[in-house]
Design an enzyme around this catalytic site. Structure first.
Site, PDB file in Angstrom:
ATOM      1  N   HIS A   1      31.800  38.823  35.439  1.00  6.15           N
ATOM      2  CA  HIS A   1      33.314  39.511  36.232  1.00  6.15           C
ATOM      3  C   HIS A   1      33.851  40.612  35.560  1.00  6.15           C
ATOM      4  O   HIS A   1      34.291  40.185  34.486  1.00  6.15           O
ATOM      5  CB  HIS A   1      33.838  38.202  36.504  1.00  6.15           C
ATOM      6  CG  HIS A   1      34.301  38.359  38.007  1.00  6.15           C
ATOM      7  ND1 HIS A   1      35.396  39.216  37.887  1.00  6.15           N
ATOM      8  CD2 HIS A   1      33.478  38.155  39.512  1.00  6.15           C
ATOM      9  CE1 HIS A   1      35.387  39.146  39.892  1.00  6.15           C
ATOM     10  NE2 HIS A   1      34.115  38.906  40.096  1.00  6.15           N
TER      11      HIS A   1
ATOM     12  N   GLY B   1      38.780  42.307  46.261  1.00  7.31           N
ATOM     13  CA  GLY B   1      40.105  41.648  46.894  1.00  7.31           C
ATOM     14  C   GLY B   1      41.056  42.806  47.685  1.00  7.31           C
ATOM     15  O   GLY B   1      42.261  42.490  47.831  1.00  7.31           O
TER      16      GLY B   1
ATOM     17  N   GLU C   1      36.501  40.627  36.444  1.00 13.20           N
ATOM     18  CA  GLU C   1      37.782  40.514  36.038  1.00 13.20           C
ATOM     19  C   GLU C   1      37.982  39.046  34.971  1.00 13.20           C
ATOM     20  O   GLU C   1      39.051  39.550  33.892  1.00 13.20           O
ATOM     21  CB  GLU C   1      38.296  39.097  37.137  1.00 13.20           C
ATOM     22  CG  GLU C   1      38.896  39.522  38.290  1.00 13.20           C
ATOM     23  CD  GLU C   1      38.712  38.895  39.831  1.00 13.20           C
ATOM     24  OE1 GLU C   1      38.517  37.213  40.052  1.00 13.20           O
ATOM     25  OE2 GLU C   1      38.871  39.582  41.529  1.00 13.20           O
TER      26      GLU C   1
ATOM     27  N   SER D   1      34.667  42.027  49.148  1.00 10.50           N
ATOM     28  CA  SER D   1      35.672  42.343  50.637  1.00 10.50           C
ATOM     29  C   SER D   1      34.280  41.820  51.008  1.00 10.50           C
ATOM     30  O   SER D   1      34.180  42.888  52.019  1.00 10.50           O
ATOM     31  CB  SER D   1      35.758  44.107  50.989  1.00 10.50           C
ATOM     32  OG  SER D   1      37.603  44.068  49.379  1.00 10.50           O
TER      33      SER D   1
ATOM     34  N   ASN E   1      32.612  32.992  45.150  1.00 11.58           N
ATOM     35  CA  ASN E   1      33.200  32.409  43.633  1.00 11.58           C
ATOM     36  C   ASN E   1      34.380  32.451  44.091  1.00 11.58           C
ATOM     37  O   ASN E   1      35.053  33.227  44.947  1.00 11.58           O
ATOM     38  CB  ASN E   1      33.224  33.725  43.037  1.00 11.58           C
ATOM     39  CG  ASN E   1      33.965  33.812  41.680  1.00 11.58           C
ATOM     40  OD1 ASN E   1      34.640  33.076  41.147  1.00 11.58           O
ATOM     41  ND2 ASN E   1      34.287  34.846  41.031  1.00 11.58           N
ATOM     42  N   TRP E   2      35.173  31.206  44.347  1.00 11.24           N
ATOM     43  CA  TRP E   2      36.026  30.788  44.608  1.00 11.24           C
ATOM     44  C   TRP E   2      37.451  31.266  43.557  1.00 11.24           C
ATOM     45  O   TRP E   2      38.933  31.289  43.948  1.00 11.24           O
ATOM     46  CB  TRP E   2      36.590  29.270  44.437  1.00 11.24           C
ATOM     47  CG  TRP E   2      36.022  27.755  45.380  1.00 11.24           C
ATOM     48  CD1 TRP E   2      34.591  28.683  46.025  1.00 11.24           C
ATOM     49  CD2 TRP E   2      35.460  26.397  45.296  1.00 11.24           C
ATOM     50  NE1 TRP E   2      33.801  27.643  46.909  1.00 11.24           N
ATOM     51  CE2 TRP E   2      34.370  26.487  47.427  1.00 11.24           C
ATOM     52  CE3 TRP E   2      36.027  25.912  45.132  1.00 11.24           C
ATOM     53  CZ2 TRP E   2      34.639  25.503  47.014  1.00 11.24           C
ATOM     54  CZ3 TRP E   2      35.877  24.025  45.607  1.00 11.24           C
ATOM     55  CH2 TRP E   2      35.326  23.971  46.703  1.00 11.24           C
ATOM     56  N   LYS E   3      37.044  31.724  42.640  1.00 13.52           N
ATOM     57  CA  LYS E   3      37.809  32.103  41.199  1.00 13.52           C
ATOM     58  C   LYS E   3      39.051  30.622  41.382  1.00 13.52           C
ATOM     59  O   LYS E   3      38.839  29.696  41.314  1.00 13.52           O
ATOM     60  CB  LYS E   3      38.618  33.496  41.701  1.00 13.52           C
ATOM     61  CG  LYS E   3      37.437  34.471  41.806  1.00 13.52           C
ATOM     62  CD  LYS E   3      38.559  35.690  42.764  1.00 13.52           C
ATOM     63  CE  LYS E   3      37.170  36.469  42.897  1.00 13.52           C
ATOM     64  NZ  LYS E   3      37.533  38.050  43.333  1.00 13.52           N
TER      65      LYS E   3
ATOM     66  N   GLU F   1      29.138  44.695  42.424  1.00 20.93           N
ATOM     67  CA  GLU F   1      30.486  44.481  42.315  1.00 20.93           C
ATOM     68  C   GLU F   1      31.426  45.835  41.985  1.00 20.93           C
ATOM     69  O   GLU F   1      32.111  45.992  40.820  1.00 20.93           O
ATOM     70  CB  GLU F   1      30.747  42.849  41.755  1.00 20.93           C
ATOM     71  CG  GLU F   1      30.401  42.143  42.515  1.00 20.93           C
ATOM     72  CD  GLU F   1      31.160  40.549  42.418  1.00 20.93           C
ATOM     73  OE1 GLU F   1      31.168  39.676  43.067  1.00 20.93           O
ATOM     74  OE2 GLU F   1      32.187  40.545  41.515  1.00 20.93           O
TER      75      GLU F   1
ATOM     76  N   GLY G   1      33.990  36.365  47.595  1.00 22.59           N
ATOM     77  CA  GLY G   1      35.000  35.961  46.991  1.00 22.59           C
ATOM     78  C   GLY G   1      36.193  35.439  48.059  1.00 22.59           C
ATOM     79  O   GLY G   1      35.843  33.765  48.302  1.00 22.59           O
ATOM     80  N   GLY G   2      36.945  36.030  48.310  1.00 24.55           N
ATOM     81  CA  GLY G   2      38.131  35.484  49.204  1.00 24.55           C
ATOM     82  C   GLY G   2      37.808  35.183  50.537  1.00 24.55           C
ATOM     83  O   GLY G   2      37.996  33.979  51.042  1.00 24.55           O
TER      84      GLY G   2
END
Ligand code: 13P
Length: 251
Positions: free
Chosen positions: A96, A174, A98, A214, A9-11, A168, A235-236
């Site tokens: 998600h 994050g 977010e 994470s 997930n590149w966000k 999640e 993610g990251g």
């Protein structure tokens, strides 16, 4: 058969040339790949067309990060499930945390988005998970059970068979603090049993449940060794080719 999956997930990251560079690097390394882990990239919507060009040539699936709950018409700024399908997109993240937090998405909206995705043969990656406060109050199972029933229990058995779930925990996203493999296993097992009670053995056994929060190349191996962890929603760590593919190779 339960599928092993690593999804990135590149966000809201990367400009066009950076996106192209990362897709190039992933594609190049996919040429020699002989394993059985399904790889999915979920770039921002403006790069979906680019990503799906790679998806046509390489064993790489493309997911969107969001979809409209409406089918078509006067909904400025929205992207429909039909549009995603027509661009070669195969998956879509929904629910998600977010989007729940910053864009006011409710379980009812998410339930409609899932219906819409399924009617256009897109695979929803449905995200659920508790906040730190809810975990500290020992309400994490109850919270996740509520999210699952409100967003998924309107589906038929056949439709549920097409869904991927991502657990999640919000406190792990994050933050650099991942759920321990034991915490992840406990929740994945809970989720699978909850789905089993409603949809039966076959759907539950074949369901892929991904862990997100994470997850990186250092902790993926231990997390993926758990019997009910079928992969990760990253993610990251999905933003660099080395880290993303090292996670895929952690199975
Ligand atoms: P991080 O891997 O950056 O914690 O993000 C997880 C996530 O939200 C994936 O959807």
């Amino acid at each position: 058969m339960r599928q092993k999956i690593v999804a990135g997930n590149w966000k809201m990251n990367k400009n066009f040339s950076e996106a192209e560079e990362l897709l190039d690097a992933i594609a190049e390394r996919l040429e020699q790949y002989k394993g059985d882990v399904q790889l999915i990239v979920c770039p921002p919507s403006v790069y979906l067309e680019l990503a799906s060009d790679y998806g046509e040539e390489y064993p790489l699936f493309v997911g969107a990060q969001n979809v409209s709950q409406f089918v078509k018409g006067a909904y400025t700024g929205e992207i429909s499930a039909a549009m995603l399908t027509s661009m070669g997109v195969t998956h879509c993240i929904v629910g998600h945390s977010e989007r729940r937090k910053y864009f006011g998405e409710t379980d009812a909206m998410i339930a409609e988005k899932i219906k819409s995705l399924l009617s256009f043969e897109l695979t929803p990656i449905y995200c659920c998970g508790e906040t730190l406060e809810e975990r500290n109050q020992n309400r994490h199972r109850e919270v996740v059970a509520g999210q699952l029933s409100e967003a998924l229990f309107h589906l038929t058995e056949e439709e549920m068979g097409e869904v991927i779930i991502a657990y999640e925990p919000v406190w792990a996203i994050g933050t650099g603090v991942n759920a321990t493999p034991q915490q992840a296993q406990e929740m994945h097992d809970f989720i699978r049993r909850f789905i089993l009670d409603k949809f039966g053995n076959e759907v539950a056994n074949n369901l892929s449940i991904l862990y997100g929060g994470s997850c990186n190349a250092q902790n993926a191996k231990e997390l993926f060794s758990m019997p009910d962890v079928d992969g990760g929603l990253i993610g990251g760590a999905s933003l660099t080719v080395e880290e993303f593919l090292a996670i895929r190779d952690s199975f």
